[in-house]
Design a protein around this motif. Structure first.
Motif, PDB file in Angstrom:
ATOM      1  N   GLN A  63      11.314 -10.009  17.366  1.00 10.65           N
ATOM      2  CA  GLN A  63      10.930  -8.798  17.403  1.00 10.65           C
ATOM      3  C   GLN A  63      10.690  -8.077  15.940  1.00 10.65           C
ATOM      4  O   GLN A  63       9.714  -7.573  16.089  1.00 10.65           O
ATOM      5  CB  GLN A  63      12.018  -7.740  18.163  1.00 10.65           C
ATOM      6  CG  GLN A  63      11.380  -6.582  18.586  1.00 10.65           C
ATOM      7  CD  GLN A  63      12.375  -6.080  19.532  1.00 10.65           C
ATOM      8  OE1 GLN A  63      13.512  -6.219  19.765  1.00 10.65           O
ATOM      9  NE2 GLN A  63      11.935  -4.449  19.822  1.00 10.65           N
ATOM     10  N   TRP A  64      11.313  -8.587  14.953  1.00  8.57           N
ATOM     11  CA  TRP A  64      11.035  -7.861  13.858  1.00  8.57           C
ATOM     12  C   TRP A  64       9.718  -8.304  13.116  1.00  8.57           C
ATOM     13  O   TRP A  64       9.009  -7.600  12.514  1.00  8.57           O
ATOM     14  CB  TRP A  64      12.058  -8.285  12.635  1.00  8.57           C
ATOM     15  CG  TRP A  64      12.470  -9.722  12.202  1.00  8.57           C
ATOM     16  CD1 TRP A  64      13.115 -10.485  12.849  1.00  8.57           C
ATOM     17  CD2 TRP A  64      11.629 -10.325  11.467  1.00  8.57           C
ATOM     18  NE1 TRP A  64      12.921 -11.811  12.430  1.00  8.57           N
ATOM     19  CE2 TRP A  64      12.183 -11.948  11.333  1.00  8.57           C
ATOM     20  CE3 TRP A  64      10.742 -10.129  10.521  1.00  8.57           C
ATOM     21  CZ2 TRP A  64      11.794 -12.619  10.405  1.00  8.57           C
ATOM     22  CZ3 TRP A  64      10.329 -11.187   9.511  1.00  8.57           C
ATOM     23  CH2 TRP A  64      10.926 -12.554   9.632  1.00  8.57           C
ATOM     24  N   GLN A  71      15.500  -1.739  16.311  1.00  9.00           N
ATOM     25  CA  GLN A  71      15.774  -2.232  17.719  1.00  9.00           C
ATOM     26  C   GLN A  71      16.142  -3.566  17.578  1.00  9.00           C
ATOM     27  O   GLN A  71      17.074  -3.976  18.222  1.00  9.00           O
ATOM     28  CB  GLN A  71      14.562  -1.707  18.922  1.00  9.00           C
ATOM     29  CG  GLN A  71      14.616  -0.312  19.171  1.00  9.00           C
ATOM     30  CD  GLN A  71      15.764   0.106  19.671  1.00  9.00           C
ATOM     31  OE1 GLN A  71      16.484  -0.263  20.455  1.00  9.00           O
ATOM     32  NE2 GLN A  71      16.303   1.412  19.045  1.00  9.00           N
ATOM     33  N   SER A  72      15.569  -4.245  16.805  1.00  9.05           N
ATOM     34  CA  SER A  72      15.837  -5.469  16.760  1.00  9.05           C
ATOM     35  C   SER A  72      17.120  -5.942  15.997  1.00  9.05           C
ATOM     36  O   SER A  72      17.801  -6.959  16.199  1.00  9.05           O
ATOM     37  CB  SER A  72      14.636  -6.285  16.032  1.00  9.05           C
ATOM     38  OG  SER A  72      14.546  -6.033  14.610  1.00  9.05           O
ATOM     39  N   ASN A  73      17.431  -5.140  15.196  1.00  4.25           N
ATOM     40  CA  ASN A  73      18.833  -5.074  14.390  1.00  4.25           C
ATOM     41  C   ASN A  73      19.731  -4.911  15.208  1.00  4.25           C
ATOM     42  O   ASN A  73      21.062  -5.387  15.190  1.00  4.25           O
ATOM     43  CB  ASN A  73      18.971  -4.230  13.309  1.00  4.25           C
ATOM     44  CG  ASN A  73      18.024  -4.814  12.171  1.00  4.25           C
ATOM     45  OD1 ASN A  73      17.740  -5.896  11.822  1.00  4.25           O
ATOM     46  ND2 ASN A  73      17.793  -3.799  11.251  1.00  4.25           N
ATOM     47  N   ARG A  74      19.735  -3.995  16.316  1.00  2.00           N
ATOM     48  CA  ARG A  74      20.687  -3.679  17.222  1.00  2.00           C
ATOM     49  C   ARG A  74      21.015  -5.114  18.227  1.00  2.00           C
ATOM     50  O   ARG A  74      22.099  -4.876  18.735  1.00  2.00           O
ATOM     51  CB  ARG A  74      20.485  -2.541  18.101  1.00  2.00           C
ATOM     52  CG  ARG A  74      20.381  -1.355  17.179  1.00  2.00           C
ATOM     53  CD  ARG A  74      20.354   0.067  17.763  1.00  2.00           C
ATOM     54  NE  ARG A  74      20.246   1.070  16.949  1.00  2.00           N
ATOM     55  CZ  ARG A  74      19.852   2.355  17.120  1.00  2.00           C
ATOM     56  NH1 ARG A  74      19.691   2.456  18.661  1.00  2.00           N
ATOM     57  NH2 ARG A  74      19.889   2.965  16.512  1.00  2.00           N
ATOM     58  N   GLY A  75      19.881  -5.524  18.502  1.00  2.00           N
ATOM     59  CA  GLY A  75      19.911  -6.370  19.626  1.00  2.00           C
ATOM     60  C   GLY A  75      20.266  -7.834  19.154  1.00  2.00           C
ATOM     61  O   GLY A  75      20.938  -8.763  18.830  1.00  2.00           O
TER      62      GLY A  75
END
Length: 92
Positions: free
Chosen positions: A34-35, A88-92
């Motif tokens: 996602q990043w 959001q990619s860091n959270r998932g």
């Protein structure tokens, strides 16, 4: 060094024996992280704003026209979307 001759069904059986077990299945390409898509969004926003800055028609240079507000706003949107995607990619 002798050459082995295969014909007909022998050739097909020989080739099937050399193939791995998953050779008949569809190859699935894993999706991009996602990043990377978020970085693409940020890059697109920077390009949109840079076009206005170098072209002389940008709200960041004090030029307030409908065209400059629209494209600089679009660039800020893409940058914001990319930053949100990275968080959001860091959270998932």
């Amino acid at each position: 060094m002798g050459a082995t001759a295969y014909c007909g069904s022998d050739l097909w059986e020989h080739r099937q024996a050399d193939l791995p077990d998953h050779a008949g299945t569809d190859i699935l390409v894993p999706p991009l992280p996602q990043w990377t898509t978020a970085m693409g969004s940020i890059l697109a926003g920077i390009v949109l704003i840079s076009i206005g800055l170098f072209g002389g028609d940008s709200i960041f240079r004090g030029e307030f026209s409908l065209f400059s507000v629209f494209f600089d706003g679009l660039g800020l949107f893409w940058i914001g979307k990319g930053i949100y995607g990275m968080t959001q990619s860091n959270r998932g």
